[in-house]
Design a protein around this motif. Structure first.
Motif, PDB file in Angstrom:
ATOM      1  N   ARG A  15     -22.856 -45.607  47.144  1.00  0.00           N
ATOM      2  CA  ARG A  15     -21.653 -44.722  47.463  1.00  0.00           C
ATOM      3  C   ARG A  15     -21.640 -43.172  46.927  1.00  0.00           C
ATOM      4  NH1 ARG A  15     -17.012 -42.280  47.689  1.00  0.00           N
ATOM      5  NH2 ARG A  15     -15.573 -42.444  49.373  1.00  0.00           N
ATOM      6  N   GLN A  16     -21.894 -43.209  45.491  1.00  0.00           N
ATOM      7  CA  GLN A  16     -21.826 -42.313  44.763  1.00  0.00           C
ATOM      8  C   GLN A  16     -23.132 -41.345  45.161  1.00  0.00           C
ATOM      9  OE1 GLN A  16     -21.530 -43.580  40.644  1.00  0.00           O
ATOM     10  NE2 GLN A  16     -19.365 -43.287  40.695  1.00  0.00           N
ATOM     11  N   VAL A  17     -24.103 -42.019  45.248  1.00  0.00           N
ATOM     12  CA  VAL A  17     -25.615 -41.194  45.602  1.00  0.00           C
ATOM     13  C   VAL A  17     -25.325 -40.627  46.946  1.00  0.00           C
ATOM     14  CG1 VAL A  17     -27.879 -41.895  46.335  1.00  0.00           C
ATOM     15  CG2 VAL A  17     -26.797 -43.025  44.259  1.00  0.00           C
ATOM     16  N   VAL A  18     -24.877 -41.369  47.964  1.00  0.00           N
ATOM     17  CA  VAL A  18     -24.773 -40.900  49.460  1.00  0.00           C
ATOM     18  C   VAL A  18     -23.618 -39.784  49.287  1.00  0.00           C
ATOM     19  CG1 VAL A  18     -23.758 -41.320  51.599  1.00  0.00           C
ATOM     20  CG2 VAL A  18     -25.139 -42.853  50.472  1.00  0.00           C
ATOM     21  N   GLU A  19     -22.630 -39.794  48.561  1.00  0.00           N
ATOM     22  CA  GLU A  19     -21.657 -38.558  48.453  1.00  0.00           C
ATOM     23  C   GLU A  19     -22.438 -37.343  47.753  1.00  0.00           C
ATOM     24  OE1 GLU A  19     -17.524 -37.708  46.455  1.00  0.00           O
ATOM     25  OE2 GLU A  19     -18.047 -39.791  46.645  1.00  0.00           O
ATOM     26  N   GLN A  20     -23.300 -37.584  46.767  1.00  0.00           N
ATOM     27  CA  GLN A  20     -23.849 -36.387  46.061  1.00  0.00           C
ATOM     28  C   GLN A  20     -25.084 -35.839  47.071  1.00  0.00           C
ATOM     29  OE1 GLN A  20     -25.546 -38.272  42.634  1.00  0.00           O
ATOM     30  NE2 GLN A  20     -23.683 -38.070  41.203  1.00  0.00           N
ATOM     31  N   GLN A  21     -25.625 -36.861  47.892  1.00  0.00           N
ATOM     32  CA  GLN A  21     -26.627 -36.382  48.654  1.00  0.00           C
ATOM     33  C   GLN A  21     -25.869 -35.470  49.868  1.00  0.00           C
ATOM     34  OE1 GLN A  21     -28.841 -39.916  49.851  1.00  0.00           O
ATOM     35  NE2 GLN A  21     -30.236 -39.485  48.301  1.00  0.00           N
ATOM     36  N   ALA A  22     -24.756 -35.931  50.278  1.00  0.00           N
ATOM     37  CA  ALA A  22     -23.904 -35.325  51.517  1.00  0.00           C
ATOM     38  C   ALA A  22     -23.433 -34.016  50.948  1.00  0.00           C
ATOM     39  CB  ALA A  22     -22.979 -36.024  51.885  1.00  0.00           C
ATOM     40  N   SER A  23     -22.909 -34.144  49.772  1.00  0.00           N
ATOM     41  CA  SER A  23     -22.387 -32.529  48.970  1.00  0.00           C
ATOM     42  C   SER A  23     -23.539 -31.764  48.965  1.00  0.00           C
ATOM     43  CB  SER A  23     -21.820 -32.936  47.637  1.00  0.00           C
ATOM     44  OG  SER A  23     -20.579 -33.720  47.781  1.00  0.00           O
ATOM     45  N   ALA A  24     -24.799 -31.914  48.549  1.00  0.00           N
ATOM     46  CA  ALA A  24     -26.019 -31.242  48.417  1.00  0.00           C
ATOM     47  C   ALA A  24     -26.428 -30.713  49.601  1.00  0.00           C
ATOM     48  CB  ALA A  24     -26.864 -31.913  47.633  1.00  0.00           C
ATOM     49  N   ALA A  25     -26.300 -31.631  50.897  1.00  0.00           N
ATOM     50  CA  ALA A  25     -26.614 -31.002  52.060  1.00  0.00           C
ATOM     51  C   ALA A  25     -25.796 -30.264  52.829  1.00  0.00           C
ATOM     52  CB  ALA A  25     -26.888 -32.298  53.147  1.00  0.00           C
ATOM     53  N   LEU A  26     -24.511 -30.462  52.384  1.00  0.00           N
ATOM     54  CA  LEU A  26     -23.700 -29.482  52.975  1.00  0.00           C
ATOM     55  C   LEU A  26     -23.570 -28.104  52.395  1.00  0.00           C
ATOM     56  CD1 LEU A  26     -20.250 -31.766  53.557  1.00  0.00           C
ATOM     57  CD2 LEU A  26     -21.718 -30.593  55.188  1.00  0.00           C
ATOM     58  N   ALA A  27     -23.900 -28.234  51.059  1.00  0.00           N
ATOM     59  CA  ALA A  27     -23.973 -27.099  50.248  1.00  0.00           C
ATOM     60  C   ALA A  27     -25.268 -26.003  50.865  1.00  0.00           C
ATOM     61  CB  ALA A  27     -24.160 -27.053  48.653  1.00  0.00           C
ATOM     62  N   GLN A  28     -26.228 -26.892  51.252  1.00  0.00           N
ATOM     63  CA  GLN A  28     -27.578 -26.035  51.636  1.00  0.00           C
ATOM     64  C   GLN A  28     -27.002 -25.586  53.069  1.00  0.00           C
ATOM     65  OE1 GLN A  28     -30.710 -25.989  50.110  1.00  0.00           O
ATOM     66  NE2 GLN A  28     -30.677 -24.371  51.785  1.00  0.00           N
ATOM     67  N   LEU A  29     -26.441 -26.251  53.737  1.00  0.00           N
ATOM     68  CA  LEU A  29     -26.207 -26.083  55.072  1.00  0.00           C
ATOM     69  C   LEU A  29     -25.170 -24.608  55.115  1.00  0.00           C
ATOM     70  CD1 LEU A  29     -25.450 -29.177  57.128  1.00  0.00           C
ATOM     71  CD2 LEU A  29     -27.196 -27.180  57.694  1.00  0.00           C
ATOM     72  N   ASP A  30     -24.404 -24.734  54.108  1.00  0.00           N
ATOM     73  CA  ASP A  30     -23.322 -23.611  53.938  1.00  0.00           C
ATOM     74  C   ASP A  30     -24.232 -22.089  53.520  1.00  0.00           C
ATOM     75  OD1 ASP A  30     -21.067 -25.075  54.838  1.00  0.00           O
ATOM     76  OD2 ASP A  30     -20.606 -25.495  52.536  1.00  0.00           O
ATOM     77  N   GLN A  31     -25.125 -22.632  52.539  1.00  0.00           N
ATOM     78  CA  GLN A  31     -25.920 -21.370  52.187  1.00  0.00           C
ATOM     79  C   GLN A  31     -26.699 -20.888  53.517  1.00  0.00           C
ATOM     80  OE1 GLN A  31     -28.773 -22.645  49.182  1.00  0.00           O
ATOM     81  NE2 GLN A  31     -29.364 -20.397  48.856  1.00  0.00           N
ATOM     82  N   TRP A  32     -27.218 -21.655  54.077  1.00  0.00           N
ATOM     83  CA  TRP A  32     -28.188 -21.208  55.354  1.00  0.00           C
ATOM     84  C   TRP A  32     -27.130 -20.370  56.278  1.00  0.00           C
ATOM     85  CZ3 TRP A  32     -30.741 -26.459  56.399  1.00  0.00           C
ATOM     86  CH2 TRP A  32     -31.835 -26.829  55.397  1.00  0.00           C
ATOM     87  N   ILE A  33     -26.146 -20.898  56.502  1.00  0.00           N
ATOM     88  CA  ILE A  33     -24.787 -20.265  57.483  1.00  0.00           C
ATOM     89  C   ILE A  33     -24.563 -18.854  56.827  1.00  0.00           C
ATOM     90  CG2 ILE A  33     -22.578 -20.286  58.179  1.00  0.00           C
ATOM     91  CD1 ILE A  33     -22.890 -23.590  58.472  1.00  0.00           C
ATOM     92  N   ALA A  34     -24.194 -18.826  55.460  1.00  0.00           N
ATOM     93  CA  ALA A  34     -23.986 -17.514  54.920  1.00  0.00           C
ATOM     94  C   ALA A  34     -24.912 -16.563  55.078  1.00  0.00           C
ATOM     95  CB  ALA A  34     -23.500 -17.715  53.557  1.00  0.00           C
ATOM     96  N   GLU A  35     -26.546 -17.058  54.875  1.00  0.00           N
ATOM     97  CA  GLU A  35     -27.541 -16.104  55.136  1.00  0.00           C
ATOM     98  C   GLU A  35     -27.650 -15.757  56.619  1.00  0.00           C
ATOM     99  OE1 GLU A  35     -30.887 -18.279  53.570  1.00  0.00           O
ATOM    100  OE2 GLU A  35     -30.107 -18.209  51.627  1.00  0.00           O
TER     101      GLU A  35
END
Length: 116
Positions: A15-35
């Motif tokens: 669960r921790q691994v999935v949560e970390q991966q989801a957080s990283a994926a959301l952070a990447q998406l947020d960066q792409w959206i901002a760009e």
């Protein structure tokens, strides 16, 4: 009981691994959206700052001295030639009066009210 505790620990770890991966994926998406938002805002600013196209264009020959044609400012043929310069209405009328040909595509002579 060690099997249950070990399985429970693995499930918590997963669960921790999935949560970390989801957080990283959301952070990447947020960066792409901002760009993309920055690029879109820059494109809009560029469009707003772009000067209005000229009403008339004079097309020069390959040697850049003789005048080849007169165009309206939005003529597609003028855009393809790359040898056109903005002109005032008076310059366009004068060029037509000096027998410079009017573009057969945009017909500036008709738009100017000067028929050959």
């Amino acid at each position: 009981m060690t099997d249950t505790a070990s399985r429970l620990q693995l499930l918590h770890f997963a669960r921790q691994v999935v949560e970390q991966q989801a957080s990283a994926a959301l952070a990447q998406l947020d960066q792409w959206i901002a760009e993309e938002e920055r690029r879109e805002a820059e494109r809009r600013r560029g469009e707003q700052a772009r000067p209005a196209p000229p009403d008339w264009l004079i097309q020069y020959g390959l040697n850049r001295t003789n005048v080849d044609a007169v165009h309206t400012g939005d003529c597609w043929a003028a855009a393809k030639s790359g040898r056109c310069h903005p002109a005032t209405r008076e310059q366009a009328v004068d060029a037509l009066a000096q027998q410079v040909p009017a573009c057969i595509h945009c017909r500036p002579d008709t738009a100017l009210g000067v028929l050959e």
